[in-house]
Enzyme design. Sequence first.
Site, PDB file in Angstrom:
ATOM      1  N   ASP A 170       0.856  -1.169   0.000  1.00 37.50           N
ATOM      2  CA  ASP A 170       0.000   0.000   0.000  1.00 37.50           C
ATOM      3  C   ASP A 170       0.905   1.236   0.000  1.00 37.50           C
ATOM      4  O   ASP A 170       2.083   1.162   0.380  1.00 37.50           O
ATOM      5  CB  ASP A 170      -0.904  -0.011   1.235  1.00 37.50           C
ATOM      6  CG  ASP A 170      -1.874   1.147   1.238  1.00 37.50           C
ATOM      7  OD1 ASP A 170      -2.526   1.376   0.213  1.00 37.50           O
ATOM      8  OD2 ASP A 170      -1.973   1.834   2.279  1.00 37.50           O
ATOM      9  N   ASP A 225      -0.319   5.111   0.682  1.00 38.04           N
ATOM     10  CA  ASP A 225      -0.652   6.098   1.704  1.00 38.04           C
ATOM     11  C   ASP A 225      -0.550   5.481   3.090  1.00 38.04           C
ATOM     12  O   ASP A 225      -1.244   4.512   3.406  1.00 38.04           O
ATOM     13  CB  ASP A 225      -2.070   6.636   1.483  1.00 38.04           C
ATOM     14  CG  ASP A 225      -2.196   7.457   0.216  1.00 38.04           C
ATOM     15  OD1 ASP A 225      -1.328   8.314  -0.011  1.00 38.04           O
ATOM     16  OD2 ASP A 225      -3.151   7.229  -0.542  1.00 38.04           O
ATOM     17  N   ASP A 234      -1.364  -0.564   6.088  1.00 37.85           N
ATOM     18  CA  ASP A 234      -1.565   0.116   7.373  1.00 37.85           C
ATOM     19  C   ASP A 234      -3.013   0.116   7.804  1.00 37.85           C
ATOM     20  O   ASP A 234      -3.338   0.645   8.869  1.00 37.85           O
ATOM     21  CB  ASP A 234      -1.078   1.573   7.283  1.00 37.85           C
ATOM     22  CG  ASP A 234      -1.982   2.417   6.396  1.00 37.85           C
ATOM     23  OD1 ASP A 234      -2.261   1.984   5.253  1.00 37.85           O
ATOM     24  OD2 ASP A 234      -2.416   3.492   6.828  1.00 37.85           O
TER      25      ASP A 234
END
Length: 357
Positions: free
Chosen positions: A19, A21, A223
């Site tokens: 991922d 961001d 995250d």
Amino acid sequence: MLRSSQLPLAEAYDTALLDLDGVVYAGGQAVEHAVGALAAARSAGMRLAYVTNNAARTPEVVAAHLTRLGVAAEPSEVVTSAQAVARLIAEEVAPGARVLCVGGEGLRVALAERGLTVVEGADDEPVAVVQGYGGPELAWARLAEAALAVGRGAAWYASNTDLTIPTGRGIAPGNGAAVEVVRIATRWMREAPEPRVAGKPRPPMHRETILRTGARRPLVVGDRLDTDIEGAHAGGVDSLLVLTGVCDAAQLLRARPEHRPTFVAADLRGVLVPHPGPRPQPAAEPGDERGPGATADGGGFSCGGWTARAGHRELLLDGAGDPIDGLRALCAAAWSAAGDGGCEAEADRALARLGLA
């Protein structure tokens, strides 16, 4: 339950599905340790693919951004939810069909690459509407056009439904918030519509990623529990949660089974090292005072120099060492006690000991 890996993850898995961001960058800045960790992982032989639910930018723009931050990346290494939703739409409508696009350049380019005709408003008679994150510049009028077209019967798609997105200034509304606006505006319909969603954690995103990367033993790195980790569960692949973005330690302890990662690390340096797994400790006999790792009311879990167990209303922790080892032990205790639910035991004192409160 969290698992162990005797090999560094960069050697145990052939491809990291990363991922962006909150993992590689936040806003316009690289997350601490990300640049060096990714370079080291690539040097160890791990392929890197950048997988994002953010549909605003093209792969070329994303790759250039990564390169400016010090992470060497090619457009072919970037997979976006815009690409996933464009493939999904193209498989379900006629070639060249009109699609009302409410999103950024990345979504427009992905639709055009699939031979679809991008239109601007509901009066252009689109057969489908697709929403993707368009950045803070997204105009209210664009959402109105989407709602009008869906109200007239156009098929409805969304690149993703993340309600929030991490930025350099904090947490901001994501594409899911814009999708909710259209949902509210179409509640008057006899059968309230629901969008077809392509992004994480939905299967179309996992399919797009595997098709584009050819990964044989992938590791999802993210995250967010409700997109990255749940998407890994849906795809049947292992995952690493890093604590540099949306999810914090307290949320991880409360995670339901579909949101529980295979591994956890403070940041992307976690791909470069082996991972110890929590070990169950036997219950103690009455009168045996061996600390919270083994007690009369049930066995606990140990990891590194820490032992943890779930008490009546509180997660208990004892020991010393690497804070992430302590978190691993706490996860094992919390998830074991919670079963198929989310742990409700208080964890503030235990996390404060680890500096993770």
